[in-house]
Design a protein around this motif. Sequence first.
Motif, PDB file in Angstrom:
ATOM      1  N   UNK A 121     -37.033  25.978 -19.290  1.00 27.34           N
ATOM      2  CA  UNK A 121     -37.970  24.767 -19.121  1.00 27.34           C
ATOM      3  C   UNK A 121     -39.292  25.448 -18.773  1.00 27.34           C
ATOM      4  N   UNK A 122     -40.009  26.192 -20.216  1.00 31.52           N
ATOM      5  CA  UNK A 122     -41.715  26.638 -19.637  1.00 31.52           C
ATOM      6  C   UNK A 122     -41.065  28.456 -19.580  1.00 31.52           C
ATOM      7  N   UNK A 123     -40.248  28.585 -20.737  1.00 29.87           N
ATOM      8  CA  UNK A 123     -39.536  29.948 -20.809  1.00 29.87           C
ATOM      9  C   UNK A 123     -38.787  29.742 -19.391  1.00 29.87           C
ATOM     10  N   UNK A 124     -38.673  29.436 -18.274  1.00 36.01           N
ATOM     11  CA  UNK A 124     -37.592  29.670 -17.370  1.00 36.01           C
ATOM     12  C   UNK A 124     -36.208  28.763 -17.236  1.00 36.01           C
ATOM     13  N   UNK A 125     -35.247  29.524 -17.378  1.00 32.06           N
ATOM     14  CA  UNK A 125     -33.987  30.283 -17.298  1.00 32.06           C
ATOM     15  C   UNK A 125     -33.349  28.880 -16.089  1.00 32.06           C
ATOM     16  N   UNK A 126     -32.712  27.808 -16.668  1.00 33.37           N
ATOM     17  CA  UNK A 126     -32.152  27.042 -15.855  1.00 33.37           C
ATOM     18  C   UNK A 126     -30.397  27.673 -15.783  1.00 33.37           C
ATOM     19  N   UNK A 127     -30.323  28.685 -16.840  1.00 36.65           N
ATOM     20  CA  UNK A 127     -28.552  28.354 -16.806  1.00 36.65           C
ATOM     21  C   UNK A 127     -28.217  29.454 -15.479  1.00 36.65           C
TER      22      UNK A 127
END
Length: 183
Positions: A121-127
């Motif tokens: 989300x907006x380049x923030x890695x959520x994995x």
Amino acid sequence: MSTIIFSTMLLLTLSLASIGVSYAGETGGKSQKEREKALESKFWDEKNHTEELKYEISFLAKKLLDMSGEETITVSQEPIRKPFLGICSEVRPGGVELTCVTPGHNAKLAGLQTGDIVAELNGANLVSSKTSEVKERFYQELKVMKAGQVMAFKIYRGSEELDIDVTVGEINQPGYTMTIRRK
């Protein structure tokens, strides 16, 4: 006692605010697709919906009066304007699963679907294998969003990877003052 009164007032306020959403979870054992279809087709008729809401509000108002011991109570709510995407989610180690996407709102209009897994989300890695890290990153992005801003979602829908931009909408609820009195 004041905590109980405040909680009841909050419930009353939320009941008034939820006119368009109060039936969202009342689809029994139907699949997610069936629930979405029912919501989109407005499976309740407006007259019954309005009557049920009036009953719920009057029930909560009576409860509030009974708990307070007062004959009259005035409840005020300031206008609410806040950014809104129209999604519900559950944080998982492999990303953030969209558990609902509200029909008619920006996320749905942009193409997000229930069941999508948000990887970025907006380049923030959520994995990550740590859900606490994922949750912190995800909610940090949501906390700073502004109406009109474009949010960049990288999602997985099955084995397909998609980039979907969603323009943040806004909830604009007018303020009100309500006086409740015994007859």
